[in-house]
Design a protein around this motif. Structure first.
Motif, PDB file in Angstrom:
ATOM      1  N   GLY A  18      20.579 -15.786 -56.736  1.00 36.33           N
ATOM      2  CA  GLY A  18      20.899 -14.360 -56.610  1.00 36.33           C
ATOM      3  C   GLY A  18      20.370 -13.652 -57.798  1.00 36.33           C
ATOM      4  N   VAL A  19      19.272 -12.973 -57.656  1.00 35.92           N
ATOM      5  CA  VAL A  19      18.838 -12.163 -58.936  1.00 35.92           C
ATOM      6  C   VAL A  19      19.283 -10.531 -59.118  1.00 35.92           C
ATOM      7  CG1 VAL A  19      16.768 -13.627 -59.031  1.00 35.92           C
ATOM      8  CG2 VAL A  19      16.727 -11.492 -57.945  1.00 35.92           C
ATOM      9  N   GLU A  52      18.931  -7.131 -66.251  1.00 36.01           N
ATOM     10  CA  GLU A  52      20.291  -7.533 -67.021  1.00 36.01           C
ATOM     11  C   GLU A  52      21.387  -8.028 -65.944  1.00 36.01           C
ATOM     12  OE1 GLU A  52      21.469  -6.101 -70.995  1.00 36.01           O
ATOM     13  OE2 GLU A  52      20.884  -4.322 -70.059  1.00 36.01           O
ATOM     14  N   LEU A  53      20.679  -7.736 -64.760  1.00 33.80           N
ATOM     15  CA  LEU A  53      22.072  -7.846 -63.541  1.00 33.80           C
ATOM     16  C   LEU A  53      22.085  -9.173 -63.116  1.00 33.80           C
ATOM     17  CD1 LEU A  53      22.433  -4.441 -61.751  1.00 33.80           C
ATOM     18  CD2 LEU A  53      24.132  -5.570 -63.508  1.00 33.80           C
ATOM     19  N   ILE A  67      12.092  -9.566 -61.168  1.00 29.42           N
ATOM     20  CA  ILE A  67      13.373  -9.455 -61.757  1.00 29.42           C
ATOM     21  C   ILE A  67      13.602 -10.412 -62.809  1.00 29.42           C
ATOM     22  CG2 ILE A  67      15.526  -9.142 -61.236  1.00 29.42           C
ATOM     23  CD1 ILE A  67      14.763  -7.804 -58.707  1.00 29.42           C
ATOM     24  N   ALA A  68      13.321 -11.623 -62.483  1.00 32.47           N
ATOM     25  CA  ALA A  68      13.615 -13.025 -62.839  1.00 32.47           C
ATOM     26  C   ALA A  68      12.773 -13.474 -64.105  1.00 32.47           C
ATOM     27  CB  ALA A  68      13.956 -14.145 -61.870  1.00 32.47           C
ATOM     28  N   LEU A 123      14.657 -17.980 -55.253  1.00 27.92           N
ATOM     29  CA  LEU A 123      15.268 -16.607 -55.601  1.00 27.92           C
ATOM     30  C   LEU A 123      15.308 -15.672 -54.489  1.00 27.92           C
ATOM     31  CD1 LEU A 123      12.564 -15.908 -58.570  1.00 27.92           C
ATOM     32  CD2 LEU A 123      14.857 -16.879 -58.753  1.00 27.92           C
ATOM     33  N   THR A 124      16.531 -15.105 -54.442  1.00 26.13           N
ATOM     34  CA  THR A 124      16.717 -13.920 -53.677  1.00 26.13           C
ATOM     35  C   THR A 124      17.253 -12.947 -54.362  1.00 26.13           C
ATOM     36  OG1 THR A 124      19.011 -14.193 -53.175  1.00 26.13           O
ATOM     37  CG2 THR A 124      17.653 -15.848 -52.034  1.00 26.13           C
TER      38      THR A 124
END
Lengths: 237, 237
Positions: B8-9, B15-16, B47-48, B96-97
């Motif tokens: 989970g990204v 930063e989350l 995001i990643a 990745l999700t």
């Protein structure tokens, strides 16, 4: 401008803090941590321990665990006043919360007391129910399914409706009313579709289907049940 | 032993991600990422991006966005077979999700297809509804309150019951049925107690009370509504 930060540290594993939580801790001047016992550190502080700078000022404060609301609110107000003073003196102040600060957290009360007076930032955390699903590698919900989350201490009618009307249900704090919840699920033949995780992501974690418990078992405080009504019985691993 | 990791990204802010998500990415040999458009990168991959090692092998695969289940399942099965082969060849494989892999994620289907064949690990992520509450610094639930989460695409009766029987309700994908949901809440005089967050934690994030929208407004896909029935109307900041 200094701010007050509510920081979710996740359910137990110290790798389950977010990068944002760790970066937020780095910029704090003062950290408030709940105190479990006199002189002791809380679960939340232990989880965050690897990320706490050696020179960070830690204020451990006791939060009474009681049903006496007047007593609780008085205690929170005193802590809120102290936090307001620290922030107004230009300190970035943090407050650690187990799991996610938006989920059944004392932080919400402190934040509400201070909302009009200082800047408040909330740093989301992994909630226990999210980690329970992850530890089982089963979905909380899929497609058009619903999920209801509620504590076992809720009104019994509310608990029954939650169980009857939803595809998936998370029952928090199941230890507080284990026998009653067990019986509600037993009546509906749902024991085999419910899994209980004790002490999620802590070293003492245990996962077991509700059908493998007895109605009079005593469970640890951090125990959560996940009911999934799908057409398959849940497996414990 | 090699494993298959659902990672989970979080909802948008890089930063989350959790420390665990970042550490898991570091030990991967192969990363599967959903592909938004031909040749493009998905929101999850973007995001990643700061945490992806330069030499990581990335397999971008297209997941059809369609209501044709036969087509979707065929496509997922092909990807699942490829993943099984990679893991059996002793590669640690990631997937990745967006948000939390346990919350309405395609990962759940792939994991179910592979559950009996390879080791599967799920790395929890911050869900969009958790981040929405954090961005507003309001609780999702307190004390004995319930929270129901469901998509706007659910059966209308189910949506109405969720709204009538719970203290707090998160309605995901509200854009897909905005006018209908608006009318249900309008009938119950709950527009002022509902806040909509568009593109939570992304640069284009917008927060607004439902009462400040018009029934025929078009919202972005990543829009979520949070209804809080407490005795105060929600504020948008």
């Amino acid at each position: 401008m200094a701010s007050f930060y509510g920081i979710g540290v996740g359910p137990g594993d110290n790798e389950l803090l977010t990068i944002k939580a760790v970066n937020t801790i780095k910029k704090l001047d003062i950290l408030y941590a709940p105190q479990a016992h006199k002189g002791g550190r809380s679960v939340a502080e232990n989880i965050a321990a690897p990320y706490l700078p050696a020179n960070l000022k830690i204020k451990r404060r006791h939060f009474p665990m009681t049903n006496d609301w007047e007593k609780k609110i008085k205690s929170w107000q005193e802590i809120a006043e102290e936090i307001a003073k620290d922030v107004k003196n230009d300190n970035n102040v943090g407050f650690l919360t187990l799991g996610d600060p938006s989920v059944y957290s004392t932080f919400s009360y402190i934040a509400e007391m201070l909302a009009e007076r200082i800047d408040i930032q909330t740093i989301a955390g992994i909630s226990s129910f999210s980690q329970i699903a992850a530890s089982l590698s089963i979905p909380l919900m899929l497609d058009e399914e619903s999920l209801e989350i509620l504590p076992a201490t809720a009104d019994i009618t509310q608990l029954e409706k939650a169980i009857d009307l939803n595809d998936n249900v998370v029952i928090m704090k199941i230890a507080t009313r284990f026998a009653q919840v067990y019986k509600i699920l037993e009546q509906r033949d749902l024991l085999s579709k419910t899994i209980v995780v004790e002490n999620a992501s802590m070293e003492t974690q245990k996962k077991q289907r509700l059908i493998d418990y007895s109605v009079n078992d005593k469970l640890p405080y951090f125990s959560t049940a996940l009911l999934k009504k799908g057409n398959k019985n849940v497996k414990s691993n």
